[in-house]
Design an enzyme around this catalytic site. Structure first.
Site, PDB file in Angstrom:
ATOM      1  N   HIS A   1       0.825  -1.202   0.000  1.00 39.13           N
ATOM      2  CA  HIS A   1       0.000   0.000   0.000  1.00 39.13           C
ATOM      3  C   HIS A   1       0.860   1.252   0.000  1.00 39.13           C
ATOM      4  CE1 HIS A   1       0.631   0.312   4.444  1.00 39.13           C
ATOM      5  NE2 HIS A   1       0.559  -1.008   4.399  1.00 39.13           N
TER       6      HIS A   1
ATOM      7  N   ASP B   1      -0.193   4.214   1.352  1.00 40.73           N
ATOM      8  CA  ASP B   1      -0.512   5.109   2.455  1.00 40.73           C
ATOM      9  C   ASP B   1       0.198   4.718   3.744  1.00 40.73           C
ATOM     10  OD1 ASP B   1      -2.159   2.786   2.480  1.00 40.73           O
ATOM     11  OD2 ASP B   1      -3.547   3.735   3.867  1.00 40.73           O
TER      12      ASP B   1
ATOM     13  N   ASP C   1       5.831   0.842   7.567  1.00 48.19           N
ATOM     14  CA  ASP C   1       4.604   0.180   7.130  1.00 48.19           C
ATOM     15  C   ASP C   1       3.895   1.097   6.144  1.00 48.19           C
ATOM     16  OD1 ASP C   1       2.198  -1.220   6.900  1.00 48.19           O
ATOM     17  OD2 ASP C   1       1.463  -0.609   8.865  1.00 48.19           O
TER      18      ASP C   1
ATOM     19  N   GLU D   1      -5.251   1.739   2.502  1.00 48.39           N
ATOM     20  CA  GLU D   1      -5.213   0.408   3.111  1.00 48.39           C
ATOM     21  C   GLU D   1      -5.379   0.481   4.618  1.00 48.39           C
ATOM     22  OE1 GLU D   1      -2.975  -3.118   4.958  1.00 48.39           O
ATOM     23  OE2 GLU D   1      -2.728  -0.940   5.188  1.00 48.39           O
TER      24      GLU D   1
ATOM     25  N   ASP E   1       4.222  -7.352   4.042  1.00 48.05           N
ATOM     26  CA  ASP E   1       3.487  -6.422   4.909  1.00 48.05           C
ATOM     27  C   ASP E   1       3.213  -7.078   6.258  1.00 48.05           C
ATOM     28  OD1 ASP E   1       2.133  -4.250   5.859  1.00 48.05           O
ATOM     29  OD2 ASP E   1       0.378  -4.463   4.573  1.00 48.05           O
TER      30      ASP E   1
ATOM     31  N   HIS F   1       2.371   1.945  13.655  1.00 46.17           N
ATOM     32  CA  HIS F   1       1.282   2.834  14.059  1.00 46.17           C
ATOM     33  C   HIS F   1       1.619   3.588  15.346  1.00 46.17           C
ATOM     34  CE1 HIS F   1      -1.809   0.078  11.742  1.00 46.17           C
ATOM     35  NE2 HIS F   1      -0.746   0.434  11.016  1.00 46.17           N
TER      36      HIS F   1
END
Length: 387
Positions: free
Chosen positions: A88, A90, A118, A151, A175, A356
């Site tokens: 992805h 994003d 990520d 995503e 991923d 994250h």
């Protein structure tokens, strides 16, 4: 100077170039649905490697800036079945003003932003792997990059993908937080469940006797639910509670949102039914009502150990001196959605950690091994399928 592996192409992956490319790409701001700057970078970089680019219109479904990018490289031998690599574009949060720090072989941000490993780690590795393939002059079949948008918000770009634009049927998605060598063969089914619990709103001083506190009803329902790890295959959570108007008003409505994931569709459905029944019983007990809405997120997948993709990645890992291992995960990825739409793909580890969060990091070893394994996969796929 190249390192000698059984994979010639992997030997041409340049650590310094890959690290610099990753750092450059990590600094490109591209949070979910705002990936136009990332797309602009790829529109310049990929054609230089011989790719033909196509964008779909997925972004029109969620007011995004740009659609999914499908990039096609014809390869040197079109008799080989095409192979795709997906990830992805994003990141979960913005990476504006990212200041990367390298300490003892690990790449971090300075702690004020996420790193964006990520999954800019995969994007950079795919590009460097193709450069290595070309420089090494190894023969290879057609290669396709399937690069999705939005995503992080729930695999949204993949859901709205124009699958008619994709030519490949088999591929890989780097991923996962596992070290390079991790091969994920099974992913979960997942559904969201929403509860709208209603009682009666009333003022605590003027007409409290007419009130029926929706929070109390919802609390009863929550306390009677089994949540967390249901068994080794199933997880359940309630993560959103929203309601209330004023501290002086007995709340008449509250909304709750939860999610269930399971390797078993039957167990997923049973858990959703259990959660619905628990809240319905609570509403009945306290003379309230509840509306329940179940929303399918994605389907599970389960790839056989005997699949050609698995045999290829095991051999390719051997060829770059990396130990491979098979596993499964209750984490979702575009892999779920692509498999659901008739493609066959598996998730591979690329070793980012603490994603994250501002503590996100990736080792240079995992970053470089992602590039090497990508190159080795392209080379090994050709060896397995050439006449």
């Amino acid at each position: 100077m190249t390192i000698e592996f059984a994979s010639k192409a992997a030997s041409y992956v340049n650590e310094e170039k890959l690290v610099q490319l990753f750092l450059e790409m990590a600094k490109i701001n591209g949070p979910s649905s705002k990936e136009s700057l990332v797309a602009a970078f790829l529109k310049e970089a990929l054609p230089k490697l011989g790719f033909q680019l196509t964008f779909d219109e997925a972004h029109e479904h969620f007011n995004g800036e740009v659609g999914n990018l499908i990039a096609w490289h014809p390869g040197t031998d079109n008799t080989i079945p095409p192979l795709f690599f997906s990830t992805h574009m994003d990141t979960v949060l913005p990476t504006e003003h990212l200041k990367p720090i390298i300490k003892e072989g690990i790449i971090y941000s300075d702690g004020t932003t996420i790193l964006g490993a990520d999954d800019r780690a995969a994007l950079a590795s795919y590009i460097e792997a193709m450069r290595a393939i070309i420089e090494s002059d190894v023969p290879h079949g057609p290669i396709e990059f399937i690069l999705t948008v939005n995503e992080q918000a729930g695999l949204v770009g993949a859901k709205y993908m124009d699958y008619n634009k994709i030519k490949s049927k088999n591929g890989y998605i780097f991923d996962s937080s596992g070290d390079v060598g991790q091969i994920i063969l099974q992913g979960p089914y997942s559904s969201r469940i929403w509860f709208t619990v209603k009682g009666n709103a009333a003022h605590i001083a003027l007409n409290a006797e007419a009130g029926n506190n929706a929070f109390i009803i919802a609390s009863e329902g929550l306390l009677s639910m089994e949540l967390g790890e249901i068994d080794s295959e199933t997880l359940a959570n309630v993560g959103i509670i929203s309601g209330g108007e004023l501290t002086s008003i007995i709340p008449g409505s509250v909304t709750l949102g939860g999610e269930v994931r399971s390797f078993s569709k039957e167990k997923l459905d049973a858990q959703l039914q259990h959660m619905q029944l628990a809240m319905e019983r609570a509403a009945q007990k306290f003379q309230g009502t509840v509306e329940v809405n179940i929303e399918e997120k994605y389907l599970g997948f389960n790839i056989s150990e005997e699949d050609d993709l698995v045999k290829t990645v095991k051999k390719a890992a051997d060829n770059i001196c990396v130990s491979s291992y098979l596993t499964k995960t209750l984490g979702g990825a575009d892999t779920n959605v692509l498999n659901e739409h008739g493609l066959t793909c598996i998730t591979l580890g690329n070793g980012f950690q603490n994603i994250h969060s501002f503590r996100e990091n990736i080792s240079i070893e995992n970053l470089v091994n992602t590039g090497r394994l990508t190159a080795a996969l392209i080379e090994q796929w050709y060896e397995r399928h050439k006449n």
